[in-house]
Design an enzyme around this catalytic site. Structure first.
Site, PDB file in Angstrom:
ATOM      1  N   GLU A 180       8.422   9.269   3.134  1.00 53.08           N
ATOM      2  CA  GLU A 180       8.596   8.524   1.933  1.00 53.08           C
ATOM      3  C   GLU A 180       9.919   8.928   1.259  1.00 53.08           C
ATOM      4  OE1 GLU A 180       6.546   6.424   0.914  1.00 53.08           O
ATOM      5  OE2 GLU A 180       4.892   7.051   1.768  1.00 53.08           O
ATOM      6  N   ASP A 205      -7.150  -7.512   6.539  1.00 55.11           N
ATOM      7  CA  ASP A 205      -7.265  -6.940   5.193  1.00 55.11           C
ATOM      8  C   ASP A 205      -5.804  -7.024   5.101  1.00 55.11           C
ATOM      9  OD1 ASP A 205      -8.133  -5.041   3.490  1.00 55.11           O
ATOM     10  OD2 ASP A 205      -6.862  -3.544   4.477  1.00 55.11           O
TER      11      ASP A 205
END
Length: 263
Positions: A180, A205
């Site tokens: 991240e 999804d």
């Protein structure tokens, strides 16, 4: 992938504020000759305490990002410590780490991956109003052409898009190390990701997530425009990588043009 509309529950370590307190309580004595009363001793003592503070702060934050100074920036010692910790963490995530799409995956494997997901990419593309090539490129980018899948234990989670498991997710969860970006710095973190029984479920999804979330409306109905699709996702907060839109649009354009394998 890092979205503020999800609850990002980093898997905690067992180190707590109490652990940090124990560290302070167990602070070792300074070596002889480094008393606080001398200039050399004062400098050493200050540096020693700063490093201790960085380590304690790191533990308090459960192994995530940490700061060592009042203005929120890392000290030089703290930055070095974080770099060592990040370098030592294994990355089992399928989420893009650097430029995974150009990481030496064999051309035949790239072609096989695109062929295997084509029906699912076409279905998702119809729902999103985008070319299936863009959907396929997104899956390739996030999963390293299917060669670096997110794992649910020893099983493949089939999560080709790096979608995290928020508080509303009722399905299986796979915890993985991922990269991240915070304030421009790449950090290794353990995050919880959605796990699917098969790839078809993952694509459905994914399409539902993008279609139902207004954050990604600018990515919808962009047809074969790779730049518009990638920019819409990036602006919606799909990922924290500052170069994400550039990476995705470049790869999507190559997939759409048939310029695969990607070297």
């Amino acid at each position: 992938m890092n979205r503020s509309d999800f609850t990002f529950a980093t898997v905690p370590t067992q180190a707590t504020a109490a652990t940090a307190s124990n560290m302070s309580a167990a602070r070792p004595a300074l070596p002889a000759g480094f008393s606080a009363g001398t200039s050399a001793g004062a400098g050493f003592s200050a540096a020693f305490r700063q490093v201790q503070g960085d380590v304690a702060n790191f533990i308090d934050n459960g192994g995530g990002s940490f700061t060592g100074q009042s203005d929120g920036t890392l000290t030089a010692d703290g930055a070095a410590l974080r770099a060592r910790l990040a370098a030592s963490a294994p990355d089992s995530s399928g989420v893009i780490d650097g430029d995974m799409a150009n990481s030496g995956i064999d051309g035949d494997l790239q072609q096989q991956f695109l062929a295997s997901i084509r029906p699912y990419a076409e279905e998702a593309g119809r729902k999103l109003g985008v070319s299936p090539d863009l959907v396929a490129a997104h899956a390739a980018l996030e999963s390293g052409w299917g060669q670096r899948p997110l794992r649910n234990g020893t099983a493949d989670s089939n999560n080709l898009f790096g979608i995290k498991a928020g508080g509303s997710w009722q399905g299986d969860v796979a915890a993985n190390v991922t990269t991240e970006y915070e304030h421009g710095a790449a950090l290794k973190k353990v995050e919880k990701f959605r796990s699917y029984p098969d790839q078809a479920s993952a694509f459905r999804d994914y399409a539902t997530l993008l279609a139902d979330n207004p954050r990604y409306r600018n990515a919808l109905n962009t047809g074969a425009d790779a730049h518009a699709f990638a920019t819409g996702l990036a602006k919606g907060g799909y990922a924290t990588d500052p170069a994400y839109a550039q990476k995705l649009s470049k790869l999507a354009a190559r997939v759409a043009s048939g310029s695969v394998p990607v070297k």
